[in-house]
Design a protein around this motif. Sequence first.
Motif, short mmCIF file in Angstrom:
data_model
loop_
_atom_site.label_atom_id
_atom_site.label_comp_id
_atom_site.label_asym_id
_atom_site.label_seq_id
_atom_site.Cartn_x
_atom_site.Cartn_y
_atom_site.Cartn_z
N TYR A 63 0.82 -1.20 0.00
CA TYR A 63 0.00 0.00 0.00
C TYR A 63 0.86 1.26 0.00
O TYR A 63 1.94 1.31 0.59
N THR A 67 -1.74 5.53 3.36
CA THR A 67 -2.82 4.57 3.56
C THR A 67 -2.91 4.17 5.02
O THR A 67 -1.90 3.99 5.70
N SER A 103 -12.17 -2.20 1.72
CA SER A 103 -11.61 -0.89 1.42
C SER A 103 -12.64 0.22 1.65
O SER A 103 -13.83 0.05 1.39
N TYR A 105 -12.63 4.94 2.35
CA TYR A 105 -11.79 6.13 2.28
C TYR A 105 -12.29 7.14 3.31
O TYR A 105 -13.41 7.03 3.84
N ARG A 153 -17.79 4.92 1.58
CA ARG A 153 -17.69 4.09 0.39
C ARG A 153 -18.66 4.62 -0.65
O ARG A 153 -19.82 4.92 -0.31
N ARG A 199 -6.96 6.56 1.62
CA ARG A 199 -7.44 5.18 1.55
C ARG A 199 -7.35 4.50 2.91
O ARG A 199 -6.40 4.73 3.68
#
Length: 205
Positions: A63, A67, A103, A105, A153, A199
């Motif tokens: 990554y 991150t 995942s 953000y 998301r 992220r």
Amino acid sequence: MSLTRRGLLLSISGLLSGCTVSGPSHRANYAALSDERFPLPAMPLERIKPELRRQEVVYETQYDAGTIVIDTPARRLYYVLGEGRAMRYGIGVGREGYALAGSAYIGRKAEWPSWTPTGNMIRRDPERNLRYAGGVSGGPHNPLGARAVYLYRNGKDTMFRIHGTNQPQTIGQAMSSGCVRMLNHDVVDLYERVAVGGRVIVLQA
């Protein structure tokens, strides 16, 4: 590589490098923060297990720098610095069944945030949460502590946060409603490093 295997490797990496920082650095990390809107007193090191204290560690990862990697099984959060290094923090995580995976953000950030329990939280535990249905203003008695980082998301709030806590004894445990808890001193440090849009990777067992 699967997320489970990756999480195991990341956990091992963190453990192997966990003794590289000296005691004086730890004391400085948890010194009084008198410039805060609600000043934070120094936190005695004996109240923080050595393996849960904030420290820079060796951390090889795919990554990019910037991150956040949340290793839920290991109760660790890594902020990737790049060049094989990361800042590692001890965290508290959600009880089984109440956790984000995959995942996300950073959608927004807030200092000394207000807090309102979700409808699900009130239904699950009305005795604890119903009294707060009208919301709680930011401050020392707020469950979100000194800072909150809101995870999104696809343009939508996931309702999961990385936040401080007024219950430091819960760090290292799985007992929240799914959010990631950090010591207030640690979440202040992380907050200054991260940017909206950054992220976030959440690893689960």
